[in-house]
Design a protein around this motif. Structure first.
Motif, PDB file in Angstrom:
ATOM      1  N   ILE A 101       0.837  -1.082  -0.145  1.00  0.00           N
ATOM      2  CA  ILE A 101      -0.073   0.090  -0.007  1.00  0.00           C
ATOM      3  C   ILE A 101       0.842   1.087   0.030  1.00  0.00           C
ATOM      4  CG2 ILE A 101      -2.069  -1.027   1.068  1.00  0.00           C
ATOM      5  CD1 ILE A 101      -1.015   0.060   3.646  1.00  0.00           C
ATOM      6  N   THR A 102       1.961   1.184   0.617  1.00  0.00           N
ATOM      7  CA  THR A 102       2.838   2.478   0.929  1.00  0.00           C
ATOM      8  C   THR A 102       3.408   2.451  -0.583  1.00  0.00           C
ATOM      9  OG1 THR A 102       3.305   1.888   2.909  1.00  0.00           O
ATOM     10  CG2 THR A 102       4.606   3.602   2.218  1.00  0.00           C
ATOM     11  N   GLY A 103       3.954   1.509  -1.128  1.00  0.00           N
ATOM     12  CA  GLY A 103       4.557   1.729  -2.583  1.00  0.00           C
ATOM     13  C   GLY A 103       3.692   2.191  -3.465  1.00  0.00           C
ATOM     14  N   LEU A 104       2.399   1.629  -3.462  1.00  0.00           N
ATOM     15  CA  LEU A 104       1.550   2.255  -4.664  1.00  0.00           C
ATOM     16  C   LEU A 104       1.148   3.492  -4.391  1.00  0.00           C
ATOM     17  CD1 LEU A 104      -0.808  -1.032  -4.760  1.00  0.00           C
ATOM     18  CD2 LEU A 104       0.789  -0.203  -6.536  1.00  0.00           C
ATOM     19  N   ALA A 105       0.913   4.021  -3.004  1.00  0.00           N
ATOM     20  CA  ALA A 105       0.715   5.422  -2.806  1.00  0.00           C
ATOM     21  C   ALA A 105       1.907   6.107  -3.277  1.00  0.00           C
ATOM     22  CB  ALA A 105       0.352   5.650  -1.128  1.00  0.00           C
ATOM     23  N   GLN A 106       3.210   5.825  -3.098  1.00  0.00           N
ATOM     24  CA  GLN A 106       4.265   6.663  -3.450  1.00  0.00           C
ATOM     25  C   GLN A 106       4.194   6.915  -5.129  1.00  0.00           C
ATOM     26  OE1 GLN A 106       6.965   3.807  -1.066  1.00  0.00           O
ATOM     27  NE2 GLN A 106       8.201   5.511  -1.950  1.00  0.00           N
ATOM     28  N   LEU A 107       3.920   5.666  -5.570  1.00  0.00           N
ATOM     29  CA  LEU A 107       3.576   5.840  -7.232  1.00  0.00           C
ATOM     30  C   LEU A 107       2.477   6.745  -7.688  1.00  0.00           C
ATOM     31  CD1 LEU A 107       4.136   2.214  -7.950  1.00  0.00           C
ATOM     32  CD2 LEU A 107       5.633   4.002  -8.517  1.00  0.00           C
ATOM     33  N   VAL A 108       1.455   7.001  -6.906  1.00  0.00           N
ATOM     34  CA  VAL A 108       0.313   7.728  -7.138  1.00  0.00           C
ATOM     35  C   VAL A 108       0.810   9.353  -6.926  1.00  0.00           C
ATOM     36  CG1 VAL A 108      -2.027   8.471  -6.668  1.00  0.00           C
ATOM     37  CG2 VAL A 108      -1.315   5.991  -7.104  1.00  0.00           C
ATOM     38  N   ALA A 109       1.303   9.325  -5.699  1.00  0.00           N
ATOM     39  CA  ALA A 109       1.857  10.545  -5.074  1.00  0.00           C
ATOM     40  C   ALA A 109       2.788  11.325  -6.137  1.00  0.00           C
ATOM     41  CB  ALA A 109       2.453  10.615  -3.696  1.00  0.00           C
ATOM     42  N   GLU A 110       3.639  10.489  -6.424  1.00  0.00           N
ATOM     43  CA  GLU A 110       4.806  10.811  -7.521  1.00  0.00           C
ATOM     44  C   GLU A 110       4.156  11.601  -8.615  1.00  0.00           C
ATOM     45  OE1 GLU A 110       8.312  10.424  -6.984  1.00  0.00           O
ATOM     46  OE2 GLU A 110       8.214  12.099  -8.474  1.00  0.00           O
ATOM     47  N   GLU A 111       3.439  10.941  -9.146  1.00  0.00           N
ATOM     48  CA  GLU A 111       2.792  11.664 -10.529  1.00  0.00           C
ATOM     49  C   GLU A 111       1.749  12.733 -10.097  1.00  0.00           C
ATOM     50  OE1 GLU A 111       3.460  10.876 -13.663  1.00  0.00           O
ATOM     51  OE2 GLU A 111       4.884   9.164 -13.330  1.00  0.00           O
ATOM     52  N   LEU A 112       1.295  12.612  -9.009  1.00  0.00           N
ATOM     53  CA  LEU A 112       0.414  13.605  -8.631  1.00  0.00           C
ATOM     54  C   LEU A 112       0.923  14.952  -8.129  1.00  0.00           C
ATOM     55  CD1 LEU A 112      -2.643  14.663  -7.848  1.00  0.00           C
ATOM     56  CD2 LEU A 112      -2.318  13.469  -5.671  1.00  0.00           C
TER      57      LEU A 112
END
Lengths: 149, 728
Positions: free
Chosen positions: B72-83
């Motif tokens: 969950i942390t890894g996926l959130a990092q990927l979303v936040a990166e692009e956001l």
């Protein structure tokens, strides 16, 4: 009805006296931080302090805990400040799934009380809890960090 | 006394109220049933992944499950990166499987197994973040009446020409009304600021204070507790039980049969239910398999080693000719046992059933699979069912494809409409009713020419197919073959064989005992890596060559395999003197799309093996959170070495013998080797690899090869306790 003193508070618990302390703590008192892993005092997930001694609560009758000070993971912090073991656990991101960690932390807290600067061998002897995620490398680092905190 | 967790924190509630005037972004998915902006129809909510609230807080929706592996942390990092948002403002929630069904699988797969959590969804979740950023920028540009190209986003702040500035939260509502950009351009990973960094995982604090609510901790108002016992012989049924013997015991509410195969006791507390169940006389119809034992199973597998019929998994050249013309032949037979996952949190599920609604709270690796079990067991249509996912106290493959405990919980709850029932398995039930790591034997024959070159290898697997039991339609499509059996030795793909051998045959004689098999962390790479990588050392010894050099010659066409092997060899000091009494072993594999290798250092004193150090290398193409990967690598070694040394589920009289940790041990801190993890992502445009499972397979053969180097002895059947060998 048995009277238990848990985290400094008295609780009158309506259970058969042979009920394991673990289940009285979880189901009758409602403190669910202490876990069930084996029921035969091997895995350590159920570890609490009984008069300051780390004890596996899953294979101990609740009647044997009467009159003793029981501390669970919920009672380890004092006056709103986390125990130094808990703080080190956060700093080192020890838990993975986290299920065994209450017991692991209770065992580590007792170790540091008795042995303020434990060696690796002291840790090996004192921490016999099972962790299926395999957090041991971080557990060791966090215990050393807490000892030096 | 009742502890009701804040389910809402992790539960998506449909409707604009839940969105709080914020923004949700959706886009087309690679899975079918895409949700477009128009498809959901009403309100500002366009899609699925990102919610930005007026106070700038960001909620990332995660379909996969968290069991400590950090997905969950890894996926959130990927979303936040692009956001381009402020990471400190990010939290997450689980959309419910019921919502997924209602919204045509808007979040894609929920399956959290096969090390797929990040590697198979990174692209669409990054696109979700990027689309959200573009919409926020457009909304700010519209408000300022400037070209969007002149606006930029960083740290949740949008800036534009003339020192204009606003925040994500302020424009989120307007942005939500804009069309969702299709397939936005993603950042070059070289420019990552949040992804790729060792950011702290979500949820750590709750796990050190006892606040984390696992399925096993859930308490609902008016809830009762159930304990269950299923026929210990797989395939057996309930013949009779004497409910009157226990129905008067304290707290007992109900004694009932569950399906054909199980009996449950429901009581006020679980301890009461379990105590009554233990006292309940049950007579079983043990069925056709009551005479099966580990010995009879082993005989059946042994016959498969030389059977005529076998399914081919990987083939090139002419192995018969190569073996016939060999200057030297090397042969060995290996055997791998049944093993249980033994998640620390035993299987459980809580169900509440009425004629209008069936709800289940469950720690699950696959919310959709849980949902399907609720539908099947309740008989209610999808719009009357719901599943609330809770974090898992371990999964390791037990809680994904198999939802037997969900089925049981709903079946029990149906007998008590309106009353929430928490079903918890005892550890003994958990061990008896596993979905076990399958048994496999392997006969390997290698051909060396007169110059000691490896000219041929035949690897005959004989044993159990997981897919034949779990996904029979896949096996049917393959005309009876189970492609998964060849993980790590396959002809291509994410589990491709790394060595180039002129004549090669890997084939499988399928032998399916009655013990139910399952996906166990690493699945078939556990045995295949031992078989192959121990045998490569045996071949190197027969050829009189160094184990590393022997492998290097065969890896010229697979540079990423070679790179991880070289990396561990260099760091462990291969070729240089080891400390006094210490011996080294190597292994490597490509698994779940990642290239992994290990180099172990062990010493042997009598029957005690001390594993001092393991150097591990992982190339997962991209590393989203290096700190999380380090922990997965070290943790996988604990799981894998526990299996190697201690763990076997023995079958006797058709049932499992080992029912608790007293006979099924697991490594402790005293046995933990120093693990040095090298993360070496190669990057590029190819598929990403997983990290939760791949390295599990390389620890055991590296240790076994080091043991052989130390003693000259080869052990070829497991666990090592059966050879009186202990992990010191």
């Amino acid at each position: 009805m048995v009277r238990l003193t848990i985290n400094g508070k008295p609780h009158d618990v309506d259970v058969d006296p042979s009920t394991p302390l673990l289940w009285a703590i979880r189901e009758n008192v409602g403190l669910t931080g202490t876990k069930y892993g084996c029921g035969i005092a091997i895995c350590g997930a159920c570890t609490v302090h009984l008069d300051g001694v780390a004890t596996r609560s899953c294979a101990m009758a609740v009647s044997d805990a009467v009159g003793k000070e029981i501390t669970t993971i919920e009672g380890l912090a004092q006056n709103g400040t986390l125990h130094r073991v808990q703080q080190a656990w956060i700093a080192h991101e020890v838990p993975q799934c986290g299920y065994c960690q209450s017991g692991m932390i209770m065992a580590a807290a007792e170790l540091l009380k008795n042995t303020p600067k434990p060696t690796d061998a002291d840790i090996d002897n004192a921490i016999t809890n099972i962790c299926r995620c395999g957090t041991f490398q971080q557990v060791r680092a966090a215990i050393h960090a807490a000892a030096n905190a | 006394m009742n502890v009701v967790p804040n389910i809402n924190r992790r539960t998506f509630v449909i409707g604009s109220a839940a969105v709080g005037g914020g923004l949700a972004i959706g886009f087309d998915l690679p899975f079918g049933g895409p949700v477009s902006a128009g498809a959901t129809g009403n309100g500002p909510e366009l899609g699925v992944w990102v919610v930005v609230k007026p106070d700038d807080s960001v909620v990332v929706r995660i379909a996969r499950s968290e069991m400590g592996q950090g997905t969950i942390t890894g996926l959130a990092q990927l979303v936040a990166e692009e956001l381009e948002c402020d990471w400190s403002k990010v939290s997450y929630e689980y959309p419910t499987p019921g919502q997924s069904v209602a919204r045509k699988r808007a979040w894609g797969s929920y399956s959290t197994g096969g090390s797929r959590g990040i590697r198979e969804s990174h692209e669409y979740v990054r696109q979700g973040g990027a689309s959200a950023r573009l919409m926020l920028l457009q909304a700010a540009a519209n408000e300022w009446k400037v070209p969007v190209e002149q606006c930029s986003a960083a740290n949740s702040v949008i800036t534009g020409p003339g020192n204009r500035s606003t925040t994500f939260g302020k424009v989120a509502e307007a942005a939500a009304k804009l069309p969702v950009p299709d397939k936005p351009k993603l950042k070059d990973p070289k420019d990552w600021k949040i992804a790729g960094k060792p950011i702290k995982r979500f949820g750590i604090a709750d796990k050190v204070t006892g606040k984390q609510v696992y399925g096993f901790d859930l308490t609902l108002p008016g809830m009762v507790n159930a304990a269950i016992k299923e026929s210990p012989v797989f395939g057996g049924k309930v013949k009779s039980f004497d409910a009157a013997k226990v129905s008067g015991m304290k707290g007992v509410k109900k004694v009932m049969q569950v399906g054909d195969t199980a009996v449950a006791v429901v009581a006020d507390t679980w301890w009461q239910a379990k105590t009554a169940l233990d006292a309940l006389p049950i007579v079983w119809d043990e069925g056709a398999h009551a005479k099966v034992s580990s010995e009879t199973i082993a005989e059946s597998l042994k016959a498969g080693l030389d059977a005529e019929q076998a399914f081919v998994g990987n083939q090139n050249g002419d192995i018969k000719a190569a073996l016939a013309g060999a200057a030297k032949k090397v042969e060995a037979v290996y055997a791998y046992p049944y093993q249980n996952h033994v998640c620390m949190e035993p299987m459980n599920a809580t169900a509440r059933y009425t004629a209008d609604k069936c709800e289940v709270w469950v720690p699950t690796q696959d919310g959709e699979a849980s949902f399907a079990a609720v539908l099947a067991a309740s008989g209610l249509p999808a719009d009357k069912c719901e599943v609330y996912k809770l974090d898992l106290g371990g999964g390791f493959g037990r809680r994904g494809a198999f939802q037997d405990y969900v089925h049981q919980a709903v079946t029990i709850a149906k007998e008590m409409p309106g009353t929430p029932v928490k079903l918890l398995w005892s550890r003994e039930e958990d061990m008896a009713q596993g979905r076990f790591h399958p048994v496999m034997q392997c006969k390997l024959v290698g051909a060396l020419d007169k110059d000691n070159n490896l000219t041929g290898l035949h690897m005959r697997l004989s044993g159990q197919s997981i897919l034949a039991a779990v996904r029979p339609q896949v096996v049917e499509q393959q005309k009876g073959r189970d492609p998964l059996v060849f993980q790590g030795v396959a002809d291509s793909g994410e589990h491709a064989f790394g060595y180039t051998i002129p004549n090669l045959l890997v084939d499988h004689a399928m032998r399916n005992p009655h013990v139910p098999p399952g996906f166990w962390r690493g699945v078939n790479i556990n045995q295949n890596c031992i078989f192959l990588e121990c045998f490569m050392d045996e071949l190197a010894t027969a050829a009189g060559q160094d184990a590393l050099e022997f492998r290097r010659k065969l890896l010229g066409k697979h540079p990423r395999n070679l790179a991880v092997l070289n990396a561990v060899a260099e760091q462990v000091g291969w070729g240089k003197p080891a400390p006094q009494g210490v011996f080294r072993g190597l292994s490597h594999m490509k698994a779940f799309g990642a290239y992994v290798a290990a180099a172990a250092e062990v010493s042997v004193t009598g029957n005690k093996i001390k594993v001092h150090r393991i150097v591990a290398a992982t190339d997962p193409t991209y590393a989203v959170n290096p700190s999380q990967i380090d922990r997965q690598v070290a943790g996988s070694f604990v799981y894998g070495l526990s299996a190697l040394f201690y763990q076997e589920c023995t079958v006797k009289d058709g049932r499992i013998v080992e029912l608790n940790f007293d006979s099924y041990d697991s490594m402790r801190i005293a046995q933990m080797p120093k693990v040095e993890s090298i993360i070496m992502p190669a990057g590029g445009d190819g598929p990403w690899g997983g990290v939760g499972e791949p390295t599990i397979c390389v620890a055991a053969p590296a240790v076994l090869n080091a043991y052989a180097a130390a003693t000259g002895k080869r052990v070829r059947s497991f666990p090592l306790k059966n050879h009186n060998l202990e992990l010191a």
